[in-house]
Write a protein that holds these residues in place. Sequence first.
Motif, mmCIF file in Angstrom:
data_model
loop_
_atom_site.group_PDB
_atom_site.id
_atom_site.type_symbol
_atom_site.label_atom_id
_atom_site.label_comp_id
_atom_site.label_asym_id
_atom_site.label_seq_id
_atom_site.Cartn_x
_atom_site.Cartn_y
_atom_site.Cartn_z
ATOM 1 N N TRP A 160 0.844 -1.209 0.000
ATOM 2 C CA TRP A 160 0.000 0.000 0.000
ATOM 3 C C TRP A 160 0.872 1.250 0.000
ATOM 4 O O TRP A 160 0.636 2.192 -0.763
ATOM 5 C CB TRP A 160 -0.913 -0.016 1.221
ATOM 6 N N LEU A 161 1.891 1.243 0.858
ATOM 7 C CA LEU A 161 2.787 2.395 0.943
ATOM 8 C C LEU A 161 3.512 2.629 -0.375
ATOM 9 O O LEU A 161 3.671 3.774 -0.823
ATOM 10 C CB LEU A 161 3.785 2.191 2.080
ATOM 11 N N LYS A 162 3.944 1.549 -1.013
ATOM 12 C CA LYS A 162 4.602 1.699 -2.316
ATOM 13 C C LYS A 162 3.633 2.249 -3.350
ATOM 14 O O LYS A 162 3.998 3.079 -4.188
ATOM 15 C CB LYS A 162 5.161 0.360 -2.781
ATOM 16 N N ALA A 163 2.388 1.810 -3.298
ATOM 17 C CA ALA A 163 1.397 2.251 -4.283
ATOM 18 C C ALA A 163 1.121 3.741 -4.189
ATOM 19 O O ALA A 163 0.788 4.379 -5.198
ATOM 20 C CB ALA A 163 0.097 1.462 -4.100
ATOM 21 N N ILE A 164 1.269 4.324 -2.994
ATOM 22 C CA ILE A 164 1.018 5.765 -2.860
ATOM 23 C C ILE A 164 2.305 6.581 -2.949
ATOM 24 O O ILE A 164 2.281 7.797 -2.751
ATOM 25 C CB ILE A 164 0.259 6.088 -1.556
ATOM 26 N N SER A 289 -7.324 -3.437 -8.419
ATOM 27 C CA SER A 289 -6.379 -2.795 -9.342
ATOM 28 C C SER A 289 -5.049 -3.526 -9.422
ATOM 29 O O SER A 289 -4.239 -3.259 -10.315
ATOM 30 C CB SER A 289 -6.125 -1.350 -8.894
ATOM 31 N N GLY A 290 -4.798 -4.429 -8.461
ATOM 32 C CA GLY A 290 -3.517 -5.120 -8.412
ATOM 33 C C GLY A 290 -2.464 -4.390 -7.606
ATOM 34 O O GLY A 290 -1.342 -4.894 -7.444
ATOM 35 N N ALA A 291 -2.793 -3.201 -7.093
ATOM 36 C CA ALA A 291 -1.824 -2.454 -6.277
ATOM 37 C C ALA A 291 -1.484 -3.216 -5.004
ATOM 38 O O ALA A 291 -0.358 -3.147 -4.505
ATOM 39 C CB ALA A 291 -2.383 -1.076 -5.928
ATOM 40 N N VAL A 292 -2.467 -3.943 -4.483
ATOM 41 C CA VAL A 292 -2.256 -4.779 -3.296
ATOM 42 C C VAL A 292 -2.623 -6.213 -3.656
ATOM 43 O O VAL A 292 -3.748 -6.489 -4.071
ATOM 44 C CB VAL A 292 -3.110 -4.300 -2.109
#
Length: 328
Positions: A160-164, A289-292
């Motif tokens: 999650w942190l990487k996605a943001i 979305s695949g972000a997580v």
Amino acid sequence: MKETQAFIESQGGPEVIDWREVTLGEPGPGQVLLRQTAVGLNYIDIYHRDGTYPIPLPSGLGLESAGEVIAVGEGVTGFQPGDRAATFGPERSAYASARLVSAASLFKLPATIDGETAAAALLKTCTVEMLVERCAKVEAGWPVLVHAAAGGVGLILTQWLKAIGATVIGTVSTDAKAQAARDAGADHVLMYKTDDVAAHVREITDGQGVPATFDGIGMATWEVSLKATARRGLIVSYGNAGGPVTGVNLGVLAQHGSQFVTRPTLFDYYLHPGERAAGAARVFEMIASGAVKITVGQRYGLQDAARAHADLQAGRTTGSSLLIPEHR
């Protein structure tokens, strides 16, 4: 219908978990009868079982599960038989093949989310959404420290942190978990039992420390968190796997640079229906979305819950763990 449910008469080790057959009647007003296909295992279940969090006894165990709605009670308008649904509590009785549960605690699952993913993810991922976006309010470009980065919450938190757009410094306990954290996107991985974590964090951040530390371990990493967190930084202490943090001297926060510390609880951030709906929608969006990506590292039979608890406490698990009910 007769179903299997876990219960505890006293708090203690995994051996206090017992099982009984119960007869479930029709759902009452506001209730849903949920036939469960997967049950999530979470560290809070251990806290309820061992007395870290006192609960009224006797009690069921488990907060998180997914399954199919079999029947609905009077006044329930958001669900109908055949719907797929999941919950993360606050009712404790998820260790069961079926149960009566409040419709207000259920989330209808979108077609993009299967039941195992929901049971493995909902509590942990809503916790991560709360930690990152509501509690710490992390911004793109921040370096952050994540303890236990290969745990059930830690892997999701790292992604999650990487996605943001954050830079993630993760701590782990084994080489295998180090690889799992890197696979989740951690930029730097440190061994918290052998490395001088705080010194490495200061080196990575040009001496500044991180503006936010996410600490799900507790007392065992408290001093490290203090030393690694920046002036006016925030320590988010959200777990007790290494013992609860007790006897905090507020002057210590001043000595380490006017730091802040918080001990958040998910249900205080998901208190109102609007908060719950918004959080779950954001979680489902991030997963779809695949972000997580949700990692199920272990599956146990429902009645192997005691072994699952022992494995989780001993650090023998990676990612999320599921208990799978057998249906006659």
